[in-house]
Design an enzyme around this catalytic site. Structure first.
Site, PDB file in Angstrom:
ATOM      1  N   LYS A  33       0.782  -1.398  -0.147  1.00 55.47           N
ATOM      2  CA  LYS A  33      -0.005  -0.046  -0.074  1.00 55.47           C
ATOM      3  C   LYS A  33       0.914   1.209  -0.008  1.00 55.47           C
ATOM      4  CE  LYS A  33      -4.003   1.949   1.156  1.00 55.47           C
ATOM      5  NZ  LYS A  33      -5.569   1.906   0.671  1.00 55.47           N
ATOM      6  N   ALA A  97      -5.671   3.874  -3.156  1.00 55.31           N
ATOM      7  CA  ALA A  97      -6.824   4.449  -2.185  1.00 55.31           C
ATOM      8  C   ALA A  97      -8.068   4.898  -2.559  1.00 55.31           C
ATOM      9  CB  ALA A  97      -6.141   5.579  -1.127  1.00 55.31           C
ATOM     10  N   GLY A  98      -9.351   4.299  -2.186  1.00 55.72           N
ATOM     11  CA  GLY A  98     -10.479   4.659  -2.891  1.00 55.72           C
ATOM     12  C   GLY A  98     -10.695   4.480  -4.262  1.00 55.72           C
ATOM     13  N   PRO A 179     -18.112 -12.668  -3.063  1.00 50.91           N
ATOM     14  CA  PRO A 179     -19.248 -12.456  -2.165  1.00 50.91           C
ATOM     15  C   PRO A 179     -18.691 -11.759  -0.894  1.00 50.91           C
ATOM     16  CG  PRO A 179     -18.890 -14.556  -2.132  1.00 50.91           C
ATOM     17  CD  PRO A 179     -17.644 -14.147  -3.116  1.00 50.91           C
TER      18      PRO A 179
END
Length: 203
Positions: A33, A97-98, A179
């Site tokens: 990240k 991010a987002g 799912p």
């Protein structure tokens, strides 16, 4: 082919981190990240480690404020140097991010970084109402920047029409649908990925 993918989304809070964890776990590759904004709750890297057992690579920037990276950096008094923000070498799952157009700084969006890095992008899209518009806009924005889109993965309950028309209109491959899982554990996530995705699509 070396497994190197960027995971982005059509919006925030759609389950992108869970999919990134599932992919990193299935491929047994590191997770990275680049910018973490918000440290009070479990970070995305910590969630991935909990769900995979894989130790993530350190974030380039860890910002305390839970906000868009550009704003979090300003609140924290940090300057994000996008010129030196480069992915580590080797097999890797990178999570933005987002959504794809979230600003990293006042003049650089995540999509701009993706274009610079030239690593295939997987777009995560929710199956809920509004996903057709959000998904097609995301694909269009990425393609305008010359980003290679590896495919689209859906997250949520089955909505066959949305899952069919988005790939048809965008020309992007449908990779599968993850799912919502309750409970969400390392075991249930691994099983769900194996049941709903073809690992060959990522190798």
């Amino acid at each position: 082919m070396t497994a190197r993918f960027i995971v982005t989304g059509t919006d925030t809070g759609i389950g992108k981190t869970v999919f990134a964890a599932a992919l990193a776990g299935a491929l047994d590759v590191p997770y990275w990240k680049p910018v973490q904004a918000g440290l009070d709750e479990e970070t995305d890297s910590q969630a991935v480690e909990r769900l995979t057992g894989i130790t993530p690579l350190p974030e380039a920037y860890r910002l305390a404020t839970p906000a868009s990276p550009h704003l979090a950096a300003e609140f924290d008094g940090v300057t994000i140097d996008t010129a030196s923000l480069r992915p580590p070498s080797g097999p890797l799952v990178i999570e933005g991010a987002g959504g794809a157009l979230v600003p990293v700084t006042r003049d650089t969006l995540y999509a701009d970084l993706f274009a610079r890095w030239q690593i295939p992008v997987i777009v995560c899209a929710r199956t809920a109402l509004g996903t057709i518009n959000h998904s097609l806009l995301t694909v269009e924005a990425l393609r305008r920047r010359g980003v290679h889109i590896h495919g689209i993965t859906f997250i949520g309950d089955a909505v066959p029409d949305s899952e069919a028309i988005i790939p048809a209109l965008s020309g992007c491959k449908r990779l599968g649908r993850l799912p919502r899982l309750d409970p969400l554990t390392r075991e249930t996530l691994s099983a769900a990925f194996a049941a709903n995705f073809d690992l060959a699509d990522f190798q």
